[in-house]
Scaffold this motif. Structure first.
Motif, PDB file in Angstrom:
ATOM      1  N   GLU A 145     118.994 -31.809 135.535  1.00 37.33           N
ATOM      2  CA  GLU A 145     119.712 -30.560 135.278  1.00 37.33           C
ATOM      3  C   GLU A 145     121.012 -30.639 136.051  1.00 37.33           C
ATOM      4  N   THR A 146     122.105 -30.254 135.463  1.00 34.83           N
ATOM      5  CA  THR A 146     123.365 -30.198 136.193  1.00 34.83           C
ATOM      6  C   THR A 146     124.300 -29.217 135.495  1.00 34.83           C
ATOM      7  N   PRO A 147     124.805 -28.187 136.164  1.00 33.66           N
ATOM      8  CA  PRO A 147     124.461 -27.736 137.512  1.00 33.66           C
ATOM      9  C   PRO A 147     123.011 -27.241 137.575  1.00 33.66           C
ATOM     10  N   THR A 148     122.429 -27.300 138.806  1.00 37.68           N
ATOM     11  CA  THR A 148     121.044 -26.871 138.952  1.00 37.68           C
ATOM     12  C   THR A 148     120.950 -25.386 139.288  1.00 37.68           C
ATOM     13  N   ASN A 149     119.744 -24.924 139.186  1.00 38.92           N
ATOM     14  CA  ASN A 149     119.399 -23.527 139.347  1.00 38.92           C
ATOM     15  C   ASN A 149     118.442 -23.385 140.524  1.00 38.92           C
ATOM     16  N   PRO A 150     118.723 -22.650 141.545  1.00 36.41           N
ATOM     17  CA  PRO A 150     119.885 -21.779 141.763  1.00 36.41           C
ATOM     18  C   PRO A 150     120.904 -22.367 142.739  1.00 36.41           C
ATOM     19  N   LEU A 151     120.767 -23.666 143.094  1.00 32.72           N
ATOM     20  CA  LEU A 151     121.601 -24.204 144.180  1.00 32.72           C
ATOM     21  C   LEU A 151     122.909 -24.811 143.679  1.00 32.72           C
ATOM     22  N   LEU A 152     123.089 -24.878 142.345  1.00 35.24           N
ATOM     23  CA  LEU A 152     124.348 -25.344 141.755  1.00 35.24           C
ATOM     24  C   LEU A 152     124.706 -26.767 142.197  1.00 35.24           C
ATOM     25  N   ASN A 153     123.664 -27.607 142.359  1.00 30.93           N
ATOM     26  CA  ASN A 153     123.928 -29.019 142.632  1.00 30.93           C
ATOM     27  C   ASN A 153     124.405 -29.700 141.359  1.00 30.93           C
ATOM     28  N   ILE A 154     125.173 -30.779 141.547  1.00 33.93           N
ATOM     29  CA  ILE A 154     125.735 -31.512 140.415  1.00 33.93           C
ATOM     30  C   ILE A 154     125.188 -32.939 140.429  1.00 33.93           C
ATOM     31  N   ALA A 155     124.811 -33.449 139.257  1.00 39.81           N
ATOM     32  CA  ALA A 155     124.410 -34.856 139.134  1.00 39.81           C
ATOM     33  C   ALA A 155     125.405 -35.556 138.215  1.00 39.81           C
ATOM     34  N   ASP A 156     125.598 -36.855 138.448  1.00 39.86           N
ATOM     35  CA  ASP A 156     126.553 -37.651 137.678  1.00 39.86           C
ATOM     36  C   ASP A 156     125.842 -38.183 136.424  1.00 39.86           C
ATOM     37  N   ILE A 157     126.101 -37.566 135.285  1.00 41.34           N
ATOM     38  CA  ILE A 157     125.352 -37.874 134.063  1.00 41.34           C
ATOM     39  C   ILE A 157     125.580 -39.324 133.618  1.00 41.34           C
ATOM     40  N   ALA A 158     126.829 -39.784 133.628  1.00 42.14           N
ATOM     41  CA  ALA A 158     127.109 -41.144 133.132  1.00 42.14           C
ATOM     42  C   ALA A 158     126.396 -42.194 133.990  1.00 42.14           C
ATOM     43  N   ARG A 159     126.418 -41.980 135.310  1.00 43.10           N
ATOM     44  CA  ARG A 159     125.768 -42.941 136.206  1.00 43.10           C
ATOM     45  C   ARG A 159     124.248 -42.916 136.021  1.00 43.10           C
ATOM     46  N   LEU A 160     123.693 -41.727 135.837  1.00 50.37           N
ATOM     47  CA  LEU A 160     122.243 -41.617 135.628  1.00 50.37           C
ATOM     48  C   LEU A 160     121.815 -42.219 134.304  1.00 50.37           C
ATOM     49  N   ALA A 161     122.661 -42.079 133.282  1.00 50.44           N
ATOM     50  CA  ALA A 161     122.321 -42.640 131.970  1.00 50.44           C
ATOM     51  C   ALA A 161     122.226 -44.156 132.071  1.00 50.44           C
ATOM     52  N   GLU A 162     123.202 -44.741 132.762  1.00 52.34           N
ATOM     53  CA  GLU A 162     123.198 -46.195 132.935  1.00 52.34           C
ATOM     54  C   GLU A 162     121.941 -46.630 133.699  1.00 52.34           C
ATOM     55  N   PHE A 163     121.642 -45.903 134.771  1.00 53.02           N
ATOM     56  CA  PHE A 163     120.469 -46.216 135.590  1.00 53.02           C
ATOM     57  C   PHE A 163     119.187 -46.103 134.761  1.00 53.02           C
ATOM     58  N   ALA A 164     119.061 -45.019 134.014  1.00 47.40           N
ATOM     59  CA  ALA A 164     117.845 -44.810 133.206  1.00 47.40           C
ATOM     60  C   ALA A 164     117.682 -45.947 132.206  1.00 47.40           C
ATOM     61  N   HIS A 165     118.768 -46.339 131.569  1.00 42.00           N
ATOM     62  CA  HIS A 165     118.673 -47.359 130.521  1.00 42.00           C
ATOM     63  C   HIS A 165     118.357 -48.736 131.099  1.00 42.00           C
ATOM     64  N   GLU A 166     118.882 -49.023 132.309  1.00 45.98           N
ATOM     65  CA  GLU A 166     118.517 -50.284 132.986  1.00 45.98           C
ATOM     66  C   GLU A 166     117.011 -50.350 133.227  1.00 45.98           C
ATOM     67  N   HIS A 167     116.388 -49.163 133.383  1.00 45.02           N
ATOM     68  CA  HIS A 167     114.950 -49.114 133.670  1.00 45.02           C
ATOM     69  C   HIS A 167     114.117 -48.781 132.435  1.00 45.02           C
ATOM     70  N   GLY A 168     114.735 -48.820 131.275  1.00 40.88           N
ATOM     71  CA  GLY A 168     113.985 -48.580 130.040  1.00 40.88           C
ATOM     72  C   GLY A 168     113.523 -47.142 129.869  1.00 40.88           C
ATOM     73  N   ALA A 169     114.193 -46.199 130.529  1.00 36.54           N
ATOM     74  CA  ALA A 169     113.810 -44.782 130.425  1.00 36.54           C
ATOM     75  C   ALA A 169     114.879 -44.003 129.659  1.00 36.54           C
ATOM     76  N   LEU A 170     114.491 -42.831 129.191  1.00 33.77           N
ATOM     77  CA  LEU A 170     115.446 -41.923 128.539  1.00 33.77           C
ATOM     78  C   LEU A 170     116.032 -40.986 129.587  1.00 33.77           C
ATOM     79  N   LEU A 171     117.311 -40.672 129.446  1.00 31.53           N
ATOM     80  CA  LEU A 171     117.884 -39.609 130.282  1.00 31.53           C
ATOM     81  C   LEU A 171     117.910 -38.319 129.468  1.00 31.53           C
ATOM     82  N   VAL A 172     117.173 -37.329 129.971  1.00 30.85           N
ATOM     83  CA  VAL A 172     117.150 -35.991 129.364  1.00 30.85           C
ATOM     84  C   VAL A 172     118.010 -35.083 130.241  1.00 30.85           C
ATOM     85  N   VAL A 173     118.940 -34.354 129.646  1.00 28.17           N
ATOM     86  CA  VAL A 173     119.761 -33.419 130.416  1.00 28.17           C
ATOM     87  C   VAL A 173     119.536 -31.999 129.902  1.00 28.17           C
TER      88      VAL A 173
END
Ligand code: PLP
Length: 379
Positions: A145-173
């Motif tokens: 989740e980005t921004p998160t609820n309720p702390l408004l943290n941010i995650a880097d979607i492009a970097r996570l997508a690359e990481f997930a795909h290297e590990h054979g997983a799906l990135l769900v946002v």
């Protein structure tokens, strides 16, 4: 449907009705459809769990807004999430869940999916080493989740997508907080976008709904199969209300964001406020990533009171223009105390939130009225 975002919001999936010229997609309150001879379906419609033209219009609009190929609409955000999890996971599968995911998502994965053999690990999505240490050969999904609820943290979607795909997983946002107007995860490499359309997409606090959007045809087919087989679809009127809300998403998000920026500025200078959590503030830890992957910072904002839990509760109770209520994303401003309201079930878990925290869903009223209300509530 081509064109800019607002043009797509108003027209995608919503061509005038060929039979009558009705400019707005009709509300098709029908369960079944006359066949022209056995199996002679008109437009593929047979039964409204499987397909309904009002829902089709919404699904096409959602796909166009998220720049995916297929949108699927559901009875709620959690119904969409459940359908997704049961499509891509099986007993023995593992899900990695961002540290402060929506409480209902955490509950679905930890309480409902777990007894069916789906395992999960919480992780800080901003720490790739920590993330690497929880990945397993059976990890099917990284849930972000980005921004998160309720702390408004941010995650880097492009970097996570690359990481997930290297590990054979799906990135769900889960894109509920940003809305597709401000952020389009599929264009950054994510595989699935989840929405609670109850929030900004509906936008008027009058309809509960959910959606999935994908860009991969094989995954789309499997999700559509489960949408029909599991049956957690929204009714035509609910689909119609979300469609109507979507038409003004852009102008609403602009005003939500402008009002939230004013309020962030005001709260920063207030002596009763210890800190302001809003990704639009330059010293927010996720500001740079948010500025890169979002076209604005949205209407959600949290703040902590120097006077602790008691002060937080008092502000919630004294606010007048801000209505004390759960949920978010509507035109009216809402205020709530996450530790006792939306996140009460997280007490004692890794998702517990601070007791001195207040969350605002900043609406589109006049900014000066919102500021005056917070000023008197904080006095
Ligand atoms: C509300 C919400 C959900 C759940 O959606 P419902 O429509 O209430 O089922 C999921 N994710 C986020 C971020 C939400 O705010």
């Amino acid at each position: 449907m081509d064109g800019g975002f607002n043009t797509r919001a108003i027209h995608a999936g919503q061509d005038p009705d060929p039979a009558t010229g009705a400019v707005i997609p009709p509300l098709h309150l029908t369960t079944t459809y006359k066949q022209d001879g056995v199996g002679g379906l008109r437009g593929g419609y047979e039964y409204s769990r499987s397909g309904n033209p009002t829902r089709t219009a919404l699904q096409e609009a959602l796909a166009a807004l998220e720049e995916g190929t297929t949108g699927l609409a559901f009875a709620s955000g959690l119904a969409a999430e459940d359908t997704l999890l049961r499509t891509v996971c099986e007993p023995g599968s593992h899900v990695v869940l961002g540290g402060d995911a929506y409480g209902g998502t955490f509950r679905l994965i930890s309480r409902v999916a777990a007894p069916w053999g789906v395992e999960h690990s919480p992780a800080d999505l901003n720490d790739l080493d920590a993330l690497r240490s929880v990945m397993r050969p059976t990890t099917r999904v990284i849930w972000c989740e980005t921004p998160t609820n309720p702390l408004l943290n941010i995650a880097d979607i492009a970097r996570l997508a690359e990481f997930a795909h290297e590990h054979g997983a799906l990135l769900v946002v889960d894109n509920t907080f940003a809305s597709p107007y401000l952020q389009r995860p599929l264009t950054l490499g994510a595989d699935v976008v989840v929405h609670s359309t109850t929030k900004y997409l509906g936008g008027h606090s009058d309809v509960v709904g959910g959606a999935l959007v994908v860009g991969d045809d094989e995954l789309a087919d499997r999700l559509a199969y489960h949408q029909n087989a599991m049956g957690a679809v929204n009714g035509p009127f609910d689909a119609w209300l979300v469609l109507r809300g979507i038409k003004t998403l852009g102008v609403r998000m602009d005003r939500h964001g402008a009002n939230a920026a004013c309020i962030a500025e005001f709260l920063l200078g207030h002596p009763a406020v210890g800190s302001v959590l809003y990704p639009g503030l330059p010293d927010h830890p996720g500001h740079d990533v948010a500025a890169r992957q979002m076209s604005g910072f949205g209407g959600m904002l949290s703040f902590r009171l120097t006077g602790g839990e008691e002060a937080a509760l008092r502000v919630c109770e004294r606010a007048r223009v801000f209505t004390l209520a759960e949920s978010l994303g509507g035109v009216e401003s809402l205020i709530e105390h996450p530790a006792r309201m939306t996140h009460a079930s997280a007490a004692g878990s890794p998702l517990e939130v601070p007791a001195d925290l207040v969350r605002l869903s900043v609406g589109i009223e006049d900014a000066e009225d919102l500021l005056a209300d917070l000023d008197q509530a904080l006095a």
